[in-house]
Design an enzyme around this catalytic site. Structure first.
Site, PDB file in Angstrom:
ATOM      1  N   LYS A   1       0.821  -1.216   0.000  1.00 31.15           N
ATOM      2  CA  LYS A   1       0.000   0.000   0.000  1.00 31.15           C
ATOM      3  C   LYS A   1       0.857   1.269   0.000  1.00 31.15           C
ATOM      4  CE  LYS A   1      -0.726   0.246   5.033  1.00 31.15           C
ATOM      5  NZ  LYS A   1      -0.071   1.547   5.245  1.00 31.15           N
ATOM      6  N   ASP A   2       2.128   1.160   0.401  1.00 27.98           N
ATOM      7  CA  ASP A   2       3.017   2.321   0.426  1.00 27.98           C
ATOM      8  C   ASP A   2       3.857   2.445  -0.839  1.00 27.98           C
ATOM      9  OD1 ASP A   2       2.192   3.004   3.020  1.00 27.98           O
ATOM     10  OD2 ASP A   2       3.663   1.655   3.927  1.00 27.98           O
TER      11      ASP A   2
ATOM     12  N   ARG B   1      -7.292   9.221   3.199  1.00 29.37           N
ATOM     13  CA  ARG B   1      -8.438   8.344   2.928  1.00 29.37           C
ATOM     14  C   ARG B   1      -9.187   8.017   4.207  1.00 29.37           C
ATOM     15  NH1 ARG B   1      -8.949   3.288   4.167  1.00 29.37           N
ATOM     16  NH2 ARG B   1      -6.709   2.953   4.410  1.00 29.37           N
ATOM     17  N   ARG B   2      -8.460   7.613   5.253  1.00 29.81           N
ATOM     18  CA  ARG B   2      -9.113   7.269   6.512  1.00 29.81           C
ATOM     19  C   ARG B   2      -9.799   8.474   7.141  1.00 29.81           C
ATOM     20  NH1 ARG B   2      -3.953   3.670   8.433  1.00 29.81           N
ATOM     21  NH2 ARG B   2      -4.628   1.668   7.544  1.00 29.81           N
TER      22      ARG B   2
ATOM     23  N   ARG C   1       1.449  10.523  13.141  1.00 23.37           N
ATOM     24  CA  ARG C   1       2.412   9.602  12.556  1.00 23.37           C
ATOM     25  C   ARG C   1       2.924   8.717  13.682  1.00 23.37           C
ATOM     26  NH1 ARG C   1       5.444  11.367   8.272  1.00 23.37           N
ATOM     27  NH2 ARG C   1       6.316   9.269   8.338  1.00 23.37           N
TER      28      ARG C   1
ATOM     29  N   ARG D   1       1.072   4.520  18.537  1.00 27.51           N
ATOM     30  CA  ARG D   1      -0.311   4.946  18.299  1.00 27.51           C
ATOM     31  C   ARG D   1      -1.255   4.307  19.305  1.00 27.51           C
ATOM     32  NH1 ARG D   1      -1.095   5.634  11.757  1.00 27.51           N
ATOM     33  NH2 ARG D   1       1.075   6.072  11.251  1.00 27.51           N
TER      34      ARG D   1
ATOM     35  N   CYS E   1      -0.135   7.199  -3.463  1.00 32.54           N
ATOM     36  CA  CYS E   1      -0.579   6.065  -2.655  1.00 32.54           C
ATOM     37  C   CYS E   1      -1.202   6.488  -1.341  1.00 32.54           C
ATOM     38  CB  CYS E   1       0.582   5.086  -2.419  1.00 32.54           C
ATOM     39  SG  CYS E   1       2.096   5.843  -1.799  1.00 32.54           S
TER      40      CYS E   1
END
Length: 347
Positions: free
Chosen positions: A80-81, A128-129, A146, A152, A242
Site C-alpha cells: 500500500k506504500d 483516505r481514513r 504519525r 499509536r 498512494c
C-alpha cells in the site's frame, strides 16, 4: 561457502517482522541464509504529515536506491506504500498471499466508530481514513498523527486519543496484542482500504541471478497479484498518490474478479464509487483473510459481459485484472473523480 542473500527493509518493528517472515520463506525455498539489512527511508525521518509529503515513494525510495546500488539483493515493501510506477531495472518478483485487507478502529472500551461522541479524538495520518471517518461520523475531532503501531496504541491507552485507525494486517503481523484495547473491524463493503493493503511486495533487480529470482518467485500468489493489480491500476489511471483519498478492494471468488473503487472528498462529504464484477478464468485461490466485496445500493454496480468477452484477453489473468482496473478508473473519471483528488496527491 555461498554468501547469504541480503534483504533490505525499513527499521520499524512492523517492517522487520514482515521482512523476517519473508526471509524465512526465501531461505526455505533457496537453501541459502537470508540476512536483514535495515535501511532508513524518507518517511522514517521526515515527520511531516502524509498529506504534506505527497505520498509518492516516501517509504520506498531509499530502499530502492540501496537495491539498485547493490547494497542488498531484494526488498520487502508494504504494498500500500509502494508507488504504482515501477522503476527501470527493478521488478516485483512476488506478492505473497494477502493478509486481512481491512482497517480497524481501536478504542479503550469498544465503542463503534459511528457511535463515538461529538469531539471524540481519532488519530490517523491517512487522507483516505480521515475522509471515511468523517463520512461515518462527522462529529469526530480528527488528529493527524504519525508513528509506529505501538506508539499509536499507547496514545489511546494513555487517554491522549479516544481511537486510532490502523491496518488489521499490521496488528496481526506484530502478534495481534492490543494491551487491553478493543478493536472494531471495518467491513470492506462500506470501507474499502488502500490499494494493496494487507499485501507485501518482494522487489529485486531485473538482472538478479536466476536461482535467486526463482526462490523469490516461489512466494508469489497469483490471485493476490491479480487483485492488487486491479486495485493499483485504478490508482495509476486516476494519477493519485498512494496516500490519496482513494479506497479500492478486489478479490477473486468462484471465477469472478470483483472490484470496488471509491474516491472521497477530503472532508468526507462526497464520494464517487463503482463496483465491477467480471468473469475470469478459474485460478487456484489461496485463502484470503479479507471480506468479499458486496453490492451496495449507494454505488453503481456493473457486470462484465456474460459471454466471457472480458475474460478472453490473451494477456492472461494479470492483464485482465489491469484491464478491469483501467475501465473502473475511466468510469470514475467520467463521473468527476478528478475533482475530488487533491492536487498535492497528484504531484
Amino acid at each position: 561457502m555461498t554468501a547469504p542473500l541480503r534483504l533490505g527493509t525499513r527499521r520499524s518493528a512492523l517492517a522487520l517482522a514482515q521482512s523476517q517472515m519473508v526471509a524465512d520463506a526465501v531461505a526455505a525455498a533457496s537453501g541459502r541464509e537470508v540476512e536483514l539489512v535495515p535501511i532508513v527511508s524518507e518517511g522514517d525521518v521526515n515527520r511531516a504529515s502524509l498529506s504534506q509529503l505527497g505520498g509518492r515513494g516516501v517509504f520506498a525510495n531509499g530502499l530502492r536506491e540501496a537495491l539498485a546500488a547493490g547494497r542488498c539483493d531484494f526488498l520487502v515493501h508494504s504494498l500500500k506504500d509502494l508507488p504504482t510506477a515501477q522503476p527501470e531495472g527493478l521488478v516485483i518478483a512476488a506478492t505473497p498471499p494477502r493478509e486481512d485487507a481491512r482497517d480497524v478502529v481501536v478504542t479503550r472500551d469498544g465503542t463503534p466508530l459511528h457511535a463515538l461522541e461529538a469531539g471524540a479524538r481519532v488519530g490517523t495520518g491517512s487522507p483516505r481514513r480521515i475522509a471515511q471517518a468523517l463520512r461515518h461520523n462527522p462529529r469526530l475531532d480528527i488528529h493527524d498523527i504519525r508513528g509506529n503501531v505501538d506508539s499509536r496504541l499507547a496514545r489511546v491507552r494513555d487517554g491522549e486519543l479516544d481511537a486510532v485507525i490502523l491496518a488489521a494486517a499490521g496488528i496481526s503481523r506484530l502478534g495481534g496484542e492490543l494491551g487491553g484495547l478493543r478493536a472494531e473491524a471495518l467491513g470492506l463493503a462500506e470501507w474499502p482500504t488502500a490499494p494493496g493493503q494487507g499485501s507485501l511486495a518482494v522487489e529485486t533487480r531485473a538482472d538478479i541471478g536466476a536461482d535467486t529470482l526463482a526462490a523469490l518467485a516461489a512466494l508469489d500468489d497469483e490471485a493476490t497479484r491479480a487483485a492488487i493489480t486491479a486495485e493499483r491500476t485504478v490508482l495509476s489511471v486516476l494519477d493519485a498518490g498512494c496516500h490519496a483519498p482513494v479506497g479500492t478492494h478486489a478479490s477473486i471468488a468462484d471465477g469472478d474478479l470483483r472490484l470496488r473503487a471509491v474516491v472521497y472528498a477530503l472532508d468526507g462529504a462526497h464520494r464517487i464509487g463503482i463496483d465491477r464484477t467480471v468473469r475470469v478464468e478459474p485460478v487456484r485461490v489461496e485463502p484470503m483473510r479479507s471480506e468479499p466485496v458486496r453490492a451496495d445500493p449507494g454505488y453503481a454496480r456493473e457486470t462484465g459481459s456474460g459471454n466471457g468477452a472480458d475474460a478472453a484477453d490473451d494477456g492472461g489473468l494479470i492483464a485482465r485484472a489491469a484491464r478491469i482496473g483501467r475501465e473502473a478508473a475511466r468510469r470514475l473519471l467520467e463521473r468527476g473523480a478528478a475533482d475530488l483528488v487533491p492536487r498535492e496527491s497528484t504531484t
